[in-house]
Design an enzyme around this catalytic site. Structure first.
Site, PDB file in Angstrom:
ATOM      1  NE  ARG A  98      -3.213  -2.732   3.034  1.00 43.44           N
ATOM      2  CZ  ARG A  98      -3.316  -3.268   3.242  1.00 43.44           C
ATOM      3  NH1 ARG A  98      -2.141  -3.868   3.704  1.00 43.44           N
ATOM      4  NH2 ARG A  98      -4.076  -4.593   3.223  1.00 43.44           N
ATOM      5  CE  LYS A 121      -7.756  -1.770   5.297  1.00 41.90           C
ATOM      6  NZ  LYS A 121      -8.499  -1.530   4.128  1.00 41.90           N
ATOM      7  CG  HIS A 182      -5.658   0.508  -3.383  1.00 41.80           C
ATOM      8  ND1 HIS A 182      -4.783   0.663  -2.330  1.00 41.80           N
ATOM      9  CD2 HIS A 182      -5.886  -0.670  -3.159  1.00 41.80           C
ATOM     10  CE1 HIS A 182      -5.299  -0.785  -1.071  1.00 41.80           C
ATOM     11  NE2 HIS A 182      -6.194  -1.016  -2.110  1.00 41.80           N
ATOM     12  NE  ARG A 185      -3.341  -4.584  -1.211  1.00 42.88           N
ATOM     13  CZ  ARG A 185      -2.672  -5.026   0.209  1.00 42.88           C
ATOM     14  NH1 ARG A 185      -1.290  -4.980  -0.216  1.00 42.88           N
ATOM     15  NH2 ARG A 185      -2.916  -6.204   0.145  1.00 42.88           N
ATOM     16  CG  HIS A 208      -5.360 -10.161   0.399  1.00 46.23           C
ATOM     17  ND1 HIS A 208      -5.541 -10.361  -0.934  1.00 46.23           N
ATOM     18  CD2 HIS A 208      -5.308  -8.623   0.679  1.00 46.23           C
ATOM     19  CE1 HIS A 208      -5.780  -8.933  -1.355  1.00 46.23           C
ATOM     20  NE2 HIS A 208      -5.069  -8.265  -0.490  1.00 46.23           N
ATOM     21  CE1 TYR A 217      -6.023  -7.834  -7.612  1.00 46.74           C
ATOM     22  CE2 TYR A 217      -6.048  -8.931  -5.489  1.00 46.74           C
ATOM     23  CZ  TYR A 217      -5.991  -7.451  -6.538  1.00 46.74           C
ATOM     24  OH  TYR A 217      -5.922  -6.475  -5.503  1.00 46.74           O
TER      25      TYR A 217
END
Length: 237
Positions: A98, A121, A182, A185, A208, A217
């Site tokens: 990020r 995050k 973003h 990323r 994640h 993706y």
């Protein structure tokens, strides 16, 4: 008060927020946070009743297409950048970081040929290998910025978000709303999969918490759903 909250109260609150322009995804997060409050009250022994939000359905959200940059678009963008902003963008494109993670990178986080992200995050630490060329660029950047005191530097970059935003405008790249930094990323993740990268490895690189997030993706994989050509009934006629 907690003992007065009913599902219809939250429904009314949500409708008001929606009318005020708050996005459905944000409202779903508020729903999850408030539901978690009651779960925590139950865990602490302060709540014996049913969670009033347990049966409230979250709002349906149409899956948004994730935009990413082509190789040529990346060249155009990097050419329009310089200094801190250029290197931050390069780190995002090389590691899937990020913007805030790359911009706040400390010198101590780059060691052993890897970038080590902490305080992320998701709350999970992760390490991503980078090329010798990128490490050389980072070292040269420190030398040019701090001179003889480069060895004492704590951080690589100053705040440069606005510089990046202006560069995007200058380069005339068309990015979806809300995907300014973003998109870097997304670009890393998209090209990783298109080049044959493993989706489970990508999950670890991006940090994640669930594979569901990374599966956005999967459709970019070279062999994604190719069985449709081999196993469809029309080819049997």
């Amino acid at each position: 008060y907690a003992d007065k909250l009913k599902p219809e109260h939250f429904a009314e609150y949500r409708a008001t927020r929606l009318a005020a322009g708050i996005s459905p995804s944000n409202l779903n997060r508020e729903h999850a946070y408030l539901r978690a409050v009651f779960n925590e009250l139950t865990r602490l022994g302060h709540w014996a009743g049913e969670n009033p939000l347990a049966k409230v359905r979250q709002m349906k959200i149409s899956e948004r297409e994730l935009s990413f940059l082509s190789i040529e678009a990346m060249r155009i963008l990097l050419k329009s950048l310089s200094g801190d902003a250029e290197l931050v963008a390069r780190i995002c494109l090389a590691t899937g970081a990020r913007w805030s993670e790359a911009e706040g990178l400390r010198v101590s986080q780059v060691r052993g040929g890897q970038v080590h992200y902490t305080g992320t995050k998701s709350g999970k630490n992760r390490s991503v290998p980078i090329s010798d060329d990128l490490i050389a660029l980072l070292n040269a950047h420190l030398k040019s910025k701090y001179g003889d005191k480069a060895a004492l530097a704590e951080r690589y970059f100053a705040s440069c978000y606005e510089t990046f935003r202006r560069a995007v405008e200058t380069s005339e790249l068309q990015l979806p709303k809300g995907q300014l930094t973003h998109v870097l990323r997304h670009t890393f993740a998209s090209h990783f999969v298109m080049n044959g990268g493993n989706i489970l490895v990508l999950q670890k690189i991006l940090g994640h918490s669930t594979l569901t997030m990374t599966m956005r993706y999967a459709h970019l994989a070279p062999d994604h759903l190719q069985e449709a050509k081999a196993f469809n009934p029309l080819d049997k006629i």
